[in-house]
Design an enzyme around this catalytic site. Structure first.
Site, short mmCIF file in Angstrom:
data_model
loop_
_atom_site.label_atom_id
_atom_site.label_comp_id
_atom_site.label_asym_id
_atom_site.label_seq_id
_atom_site.Cartn_x
_atom_site.Cartn_y
_atom_site.Cartn_z
N HIS A 197 0.86 -1.19 0.00
CA HIS A 197 0.00 0.00 0.00
C HIS A 197 0.89 1.24 0.00
CE1 HIS A 197 -3.44 2.54 0.75
NE2 HIS A 197 -2.90 3.01 1.85
N ASP B 178 -2.13 4.06 -4.49
CA ASP B 178 -2.84 3.10 -3.63
C ASP B 178 -2.13 1.75 -3.54
OD1 ASP B 178 -4.95 2.42 -1.87
OD2 ASP B 178 -5.86 1.23 -3.46
N SER C 160 -3.45 4.78 5.92
CA SER C 160 -4.51 5.22 5.01
C SER C 160 -5.07 6.57 5.47
CB SER C 160 -5.62 4.17 4.98
OG SER C 160 -6.64 4.55 4.09
N GLY C 161 -5.20 7.52 4.52
CA GLY C 161 -5.77 8.82 4.82
C GLY C 161 -4.77 9.85 5.30
N ARG D 267 17.44 15.07 12.64
CA ARG D 267 17.55 16.45 12.19
C ARG D 267 18.84 16.70 11.41
NH1 ARG D 267 15.91 20.34 17.12
NH2 ARG D 267 16.04 21.85 15.40
N LYS E 207 -1.00 10.64 1.25
CA LYS E 207 -0.07 10.17 0.22
C LYS E 207 -0.53 10.60 -1.17
CE LYS E 207 -0.57 5.86 1.39
NZ LYS E 207 -1.48 6.05 2.54
N SER E 208 -1.82 10.40 -1.46
CA SER E 208 -2.33 10.73 -2.79
C SER E 208 -2.32 12.24 -3.03
CB SER E 208 -3.76 10.19 -2.95
OG SER E 208 -3.77 8.77 -2.85
#
Length: 312
Positions: free
Chosen positions: A140, A179, A157-158, A245, A161-162
């Site tokens: 995924h 996806d 998910s959510g 960092r 990324k897209s």
């Protein structure tokens, strides 16, 4: 798991001529990326003969059989076919004699022809089969070509990324997959990612739905496959966690036994993920070219400290 590729697909890809169209090739599968030039077999040595490989006849093998005579040639070709090899390919447009075609129909071994030189054809077939038969997994994530570097964006998910991929596309980069990313291990150093046929060129945006990137942004905004060079893992900001960092030490993630450089990027409101991904890709390329910004800063600090101590 052993992967196979249909002989019909190989014939189409390599634009070969099928000299035995009456033989059913729909059920013939190739399971090995290596090929074989049956020089030893034509000389009568069949020990350790790997009959699962594609057999290739070049000018050397053809000339040898011609010098040994037609009777000898018939006998050796029939012996090779008795092993039920996937096919026999004649290179350089060598004329296939009728007795070879007769034996081929008897044993059900397809005879193919190509105009390419033997070495060129072998190299191309091996390269293509290495990709088609490579071990693979599906994960995924989102895969984007950023300045020529394959960047795999992962995360829950959510998490965005897209959306990050869409912003990268608007900035001139190319989408490979959204996806679900299919990853193939082509070699010990190379992973190649692609999209499933069903979802190729599509992006899912929550609140909007499915969009076709190729249709909206043009063919220059998409790519069918890309080597995976860098992994960006998006995660929710956690004030209790310490984030790198300086970047003096590379961190890696592993796919199919191959290690890929991986950066964990904390998500907070106002952070432009696309710009961060771009910067990570450029920095990764700089490191490949021999320049490490974190190491240079470390050297400057160390040099100043040593200079201060010497003055004291």
């Amino acid at each position: 798991m052993t992967y196979t590729v249909g002989l019909d697909k190989l014939i189409e890809k390599m634009a070969m001529e099928n000299c035995t169209p009456d033989i059913d090739i729909s059920q013939i599968k190739i399971s090995q990326s290596d090929v074989n030039r049956p020089a030893l077999q034509l000389a009568g040595f069949f020990d350790y003969f790997d009959s699962n490989r594609i057999q290739i006849i070049g000018y050397v093998e053809f000339t040898y059989m011609q010098k040994m005579g037609k009777t000898y040639e018939k006998e050796m070709i029939r012996k090779i076919m008795e092993f039920k090899v996937p096919c026999i390919v004649y290179c350089r447009d060598i004329e296939v004699e009728e007795h070879v075609l007769v034996s081929a129909r008897e044993y059900g071994v397809p005879i193919l022809k190509t105009s390419r030189t033997t070495s060129e054809f072998m190299a191309e077939v091996i390269r293509w089969l290495n990709v088609e038969l490579a071990p693979r997994i599906s994960i995924h994530g989102v895969l984007v070509d950023v300045f020529g570097e394959g960047v795999l964006i992962t995360g829950e998910s959510g998490i965005g990324k897209s959306e990050a991929a869409l912003e990268l596309i608007k900035r001139g980069h190319r989408l490979v997959s959204d996806d679900v990313v299919e990853i193939k291990r082509v070699s010990q150093q190379t992973l190649v990612g692609s999209a499933p046929d069903m979802t190729r060129h599509f992006i899912e945006l929550r609140g909007i739905g499915i969009i076709n990137v190729k249709t909206l942004f043009g063919v220059e905004s998409v790519k069918n496959e890309q080597g995976i060079d860098l992994c960006i893992r998006l995660e929710e900001w956690n004030k209790e966690q310490e984030y790198d960092r300086l970047g003096l030490e590379e961190k890696y993630t592993e796919f199919l036994g191959n290690k890929v450089v991986c950066h964990s990027i904390p998500i907070r409101p106002g952070r432009n993920i696309a710009v961060i991904v771009e910067s990570a890709a450029v920095n990764f390329r700089q490191k490949k070219m021999g320049y490490n910004a974190a190491q240079e800063l470390y050297n400057r600090v160390t040099s100043n400290l040593m200079k201060g101590q010497s003055e004291d």
